[in-house]
Design a protein around this motif. Structure first.
Motif, short mmCIF file in Angstrom:
data_model
loop_
_atom_site.label_atom_id
_atom_site.label_comp_id
_atom_site.label_asym_id
_atom_site.label_seq_id
_atom_site.Cartn_x
_atom_site.Cartn_y
_atom_site.Cartn_z
N TYR A 158 0.84 -1.18 0.00
CA TYR A 158 0.00 0.00 0.00
C TYR A 158 0.88 1.24 0.00
O TYR A 158 1.93 1.28 0.61
CB TYR A 158 -0.90 0.02 1.24
N LEU A 202 -4.21 9.31 3.26
CA LEU A 202 -5.02 8.75 2.19
C LEU A 202 -4.22 7.62 1.54
O LEU A 202 -3.02 7.77 1.32
CB LEU A 202 -5.36 9.81 1.14
N GLU A 203 -4.88 6.53 1.23
CA GLU A 203 -4.23 5.42 0.54
C GLU A 203 -4.31 5.66 -0.96
O GLU A 203 -5.39 5.86 -1.51
CB GLU A 203 -4.92 4.12 0.88
N VAL A 239 -4.47 4.44 -4.54
CA VAL A 239 -4.87 3.22 -5.22
C VAL A 239 -4.37 3.20 -6.66
O VAL A 239 -3.97 2.17 -7.18
CB VAL A 239 -6.41 3.07 -5.17
N LYS A 252 -6.16 8.30 -7.53
CA LYS A 252 -7.37 7.71 -6.97
C LYS A 252 -6.99 7.25 -5.57
O LYS A 252 -6.01 6.52 -5.39
CB LYS A 252 -7.85 6.53 -7.81
N VAL A 253 -7.73 7.71 -4.58
CA VAL A 253 -7.37 7.46 -3.19
C VAL A 253 -8.54 6.84 -2.43
O VAL A 253 -9.70 6.96 -2.81
CB VAL A 253 -6.93 8.77 -2.48
N ARG A 254 -8.18 6.18 -1.32
CA ARG A 254 -9.17 5.62 -0.39
C ARG A 254 -8.95 6.32 0.94
O ARG A 254 -7.83 6.45 1.41
CB ARG A 254 -8.95 4.12 -0.24
N ASP A 255 -10.06 6.76 1.56
CA ASP A 255 -9.94 7.42 2.86
C ASP A 255 -10.15 6.41 3.99
O ASP A 255 -10.37 5.23 3.75
CB ASP A 255 -10.90 8.61 2.97
N ASN A 289 -12.56 5.79 5.81
CA ASN A 289 -13.87 5.14 5.78
C ASN A 289 -14.02 4.16 4.63
O ASN A 289 -15.08 3.57 4.46
CB ASN A 289 -14.98 6.20 5.72
N GLY A 290 -12.98 4.04 3.79
CA GLY A 290 -13.03 3.11 2.67
C GLY A 290 -13.59 3.71 1.40
O GLY A 290 -13.73 3.03 0.39
N GLU A 291 -13.92 5.00 1.41
CA GLU A 291 -14.48 5.67 0.24
C GLU A 291 -13.38 5.92 -0.79
O GLU A 291 -12.28 6.35 -0.44
CB GLU A 291 -15.11 7.00 0.64
N LEU A 292 -13.69 5.68 -2.07
CA LEU A 292 -12.75 5.93 -3.16
C LEU A 292 -13.12 7.22 -3.87
O LEU A 292 -14.30 7.50 -4.09
CB LEU A 292 -12.79 4.79 -4.17
#
Length: 147
Positions: free
Chosen positions: A22, A54-55, A57, A65-68, A70-73
């Protein structure tokens, strides 16, 4: 190359890409806007405050493109993120320890949602963190998000 071999090669490439580590970035000095598409003309979804991890992706030009937490993309401009690393506490009353050991004394307690700066990784699944007040200690990787 035959069609079945092409499919097999593509499948292997996708599997290899999915197994990568990641990549986390931190929102820089200013909050960033998350969009539903890689463009400022896309719909605005959220505003993420400075310091939030932020992850990453996917990278697409100057957009990520990121995931926060809460898992939102969503999409954001790469220029708004920093390589500095922060993590978010996942549970209430997290004990931050003096050394990377469950039996170590507690330096401070952090509530769910608190941002901590990642200082370094330690052995055995622990990380060294720093609170904005200057307190330093260790937590387990599994107790925070952003690592």
């Amino acid at each position: 190359m035959t069609f079945p071999r092409l499919i097999a090669a593509l499948t292997m490439m996708l599997a290899a890409a999915g197994s990568q580590a990641y990549d986390f970035k931190t929102v820089g000095a200013n909050p960033v806007i998350l969009y539903d598409a890689p463009s400022t003309k896309g719909g605005k979804l959220f505003v993420v405050p400075r310091g939030a991890p932020l992850e990453v992706v996917l990278a697409y030009g100057e957009w990520l493109k990121v995931r926060d937490v809460n898992g939102e993309l969503a999409w954001t401009e790469a220029k708004g993120l920093s390589a500095r690393r922060n993590v978010i506490v996942k549970s209430a009353n997290l004990k931050v320890r003096a050394t990377p050991d469950d039996a170590a004394s507690t330096v401070f307690t952090a509530d769910k949602g608190v941002l901590l700066e990642l200082s370094e990784t330690a052995a055995g699944g622990w990380i060294k963190v720093r609170h904005r007040d200057g307190l330093i200690g260790y937590v387990k990787n599994s107790e925070v998000w952003g690592i």
